[in-house]
Design an enzyme around this catalytic site. Sequence first.
Site, short mmCIF file in Angstrom:
data_model
loop_
_atom_site.label_atom_id
_atom_site.label_comp_id
_atom_site.label_asym_id
_atom_site.label_seq_id
_atom_site.Cartn_x
_atom_site.Cartn_y
_atom_site.Cartn_z
N LEU A 78 20.03 94.97 9.07
CA LEU A 78 19.16 96.22 9.77
C LEU A 78 20.61 97.22 10.22
CD1 LEU A 78 16.44 94.68 11.85
CD2 LEU A 78 16.23 95.90 9.84
N ARG A 120 27.10 86.23 -1.18
CA ARG A 120 27.74 87.70 -0.60
C ARG A 120 29.36 87.31 -0.63
NH1 ARG A 120 25.26 86.94 5.22
NH2 ARG A 120 25.85 84.59 4.25
N GLU A 121 30.03 88.62 -0.76
CA GLU A 121 31.28 88.64 -0.95
C GLU A 121 32.04 88.70 0.59
OE1 GLU A 121 33.20 91.87 -3.21
OE2 GLU A 121 31.66 91.46 -4.70
N CYS A 127 26.73 94.52 -6.68
CA CYS A 127 25.62 93.86 -7.09
C CYS A 127 24.47 94.81 -6.87
CB CYS A 127 25.16 92.60 -6.09
SG CYS A 127 25.97 91.18 -7.01
N VAL A 160 32.04 85.25 -8.73
CA VAL A 160 31.09 84.07 -8.68
C VAL A 160 31.65 82.96 -9.57
CG1 VAL A 160 28.86 83.85 -9.94
CG2 VAL A 160 29.33 85.79 -9.02
C1 UDX Z 1 24.76 91.14 -2.20
C2 UDX Z 1 23.78 90.15 -1.95
O1 UDX Z 1 23.78 90.01 -0.40
C3 UDX Z 1 23.99 88.74 -2.64
O2 UDX Z 1 23.01 87.87 -2.11
C4 UDX Z 1 24.16 88.80 -3.97
O3 UDX Z 1 24.25 87.74 -4.73
C5 UDX Z 1 25.20 89.81 -4.32
O4 UDX Z 1 24.82 91.03 -3.62
P1 UDX Z 1 27.39 91.51 -1.38
O5 UDX Z 1 27.38 92.72 -2.66
O6 UDX Z 1 28.54 90.80 -1.25
O7 UDX Z 1 26.03 90.72 -1.64
O8 UDX Z 1 27.27 92.38 -0.11
P2 UDX Z 1 26.16 92.51 1.09
O9 UDX Z 1 26.70 91.60 2.16
O10 UDX Z 1 24.78 92.01 0.68
O11 UDX Z 1 26.17 94.03 1.34
C6 UDX Z 1 25.77 95.03 0.39
C7 UDX Z 1 25.94 96.58 0.90
O12 UDX Z 1 25.15 96.63 2.12
C8 UDX Z 1 27.44 96.66 1.54
O13 UDX Z 1 27.68 97.98 1.35
C9 UDX Z 1 27.29 96.60 3.04
O14 UDX Z 1 28.19 97.17 3.74
C10 UDX Z 1 25.83 97.06 3.45
N1 UDX Z 1 24.95 96.57 4.47
C11 UDX Z 1 24.77 95.35 4.59
C12 UDX Z 1 24.88 97.41 5.39
O15 UDX Z 1 25.16 98.82 5.34
N2 UDX Z 1 24.23 96.91 6.49
C13 UDX Z 1 23.63 95.92 6.80
O16 UDX Z 1 23.02 95.44 7.78
C14 UDX Z 1 24.08 94.64 5.73
#
Ligand code: UDX
Length: 425
Positions: A246, A150-151, A256, A12
């Site tokens: 989805l 998002r990372e 997070c 961040v």
């Molecule tokens: C998240 C939030 O999106 C972001 O706004 C916040 O500030 C930090 O946390 P991040 O942790 O980088 O971001 O990952 P993200 O892309 O949100 O994915 C989180 C998890 O959900 C991952 O394990 C990802 O694989 C999973 N995911 C995401 C799914 O399984 N399906 C999806 O459709 C989207």
Amino acid sequence: MATIAVIGTGYVGLTTGACFAHLGHDVICADIDEEKIARLKEGQIPIVEDGLDRVVAEALSAGKIRFVVGATNASEHAEFHYLCVPTPQGSDGRADLRFLEAAAAEIGPSLPANSVVVNKSTVPVGSTEVVAKHLDRPDVRVVSNPEFLREGTAVQDFLHPDRVVIGSSDQEAAIRVAALYSKVRAPIMVTDPVSAETIKYASNAFLATKLSFVNAIATLCEHVGADVNDVTLGMGYDTRIGKEFLKPGPGWGGSCFPKDVAALARIADDYDYDFALLREVLNVNEAQFQRTAQKVIDALGPDPSSKKVAAWGLTFKAGTDDLRESPAIEVLQRVSGSGAQVVAFDPAIPSEIPQLPLVTVESDPLVAAKNADVLVVLTEWPEFKFVDFDQLADQMRGRTVVDGRNLLDRSTLKRRNFEVIGIGR
Ligand code: UDX
């Protein structure tokens, strides 16, 4: 243009600092890690994050960013002070504020008069008050400006956000922070600090709820014989639902979601509200890790300890080298617990990891697959789609793929006599 101190150079902090410099501000990033700062001064980025190296390199050569050891060395020269220190999950589920409190106490005495301290770290509701107390500077305002990065797409998310949220009980301080984003085209919402902090938790908890819901629907699809890909496609056309978030998977993770969902449930507990929905969101996720692992173990058949599993993907999602709370690790711990040998490949992870002491890591997906009885896909790295599947068939002993991300092309695999077990289809 303003002078901004950024305290903490993790995902961040580094993204925030580099992007503010990109927007034309003068940025001083501070960290306690001397080695990390020495590398950052040379433009070496300690994490995999698309575009961040370029933004840092440009800012360094334009003289817009500096890296220093120690928070005070940054803060004594700045007008804005972004607190980007970790807020890990404590043993009781609450966020641990030790680093935040220490940073505030450290910079408090040296802050220039009338400067603004900004909470960027995800902090419990009410933390602007905690920071103000530790700063002990009545002339300094504390503002909440939560991150939604998002990372993997953090730079894009910072420069092209859906919204900027600013929480302050002081109108002038809120306007000063809003002005830092004058070159960013996005709605800027000003609210009170407690609402801003709640927006952050509620957003992450909602997205995690959406994912647990989709994973539960995927399980239902398996029972009724529906195809979750079509189900979610059909749902996503409804603009009230939306197409994003989805995709079913082996469970969700990362630095997070797990901690923020647990923390929000704890916050509710503190106010005697039983947020049972959130506890169930976490339960569904645990069950998803177990269900995915069980698919692999079932595919191995009798005597798993004589079998080999190839695993593609270790990081919590594609586009990052972050292993924190990775669903892949959750699944593989359970699979190796069955006694099976596990050999993994991940494009961002070059060697063995402490969380998986029994899992070998190879540097090539086909080498990892050699003599494997089952292949499991756990992270949605696009390169997995382009592996030579003829060679994969030659390498493997078995013919089963558990596709935990519904990533690989089924017909391509089926043409080579693979059985494909997906999620919700
Ligand atoms: C998240 C939030 O999106 C972001 O706004 C916040 O500030 C930090 O946390 P991040 O942790 O980088 O971001 O990952 P993200 O892309 O949100 O994915 C989180 C998890 O959900 C991952 O394990 C990802 O694989 C999973 N995911 C995401 C799914 O399984 N399906 C999806 O459709 C989207």
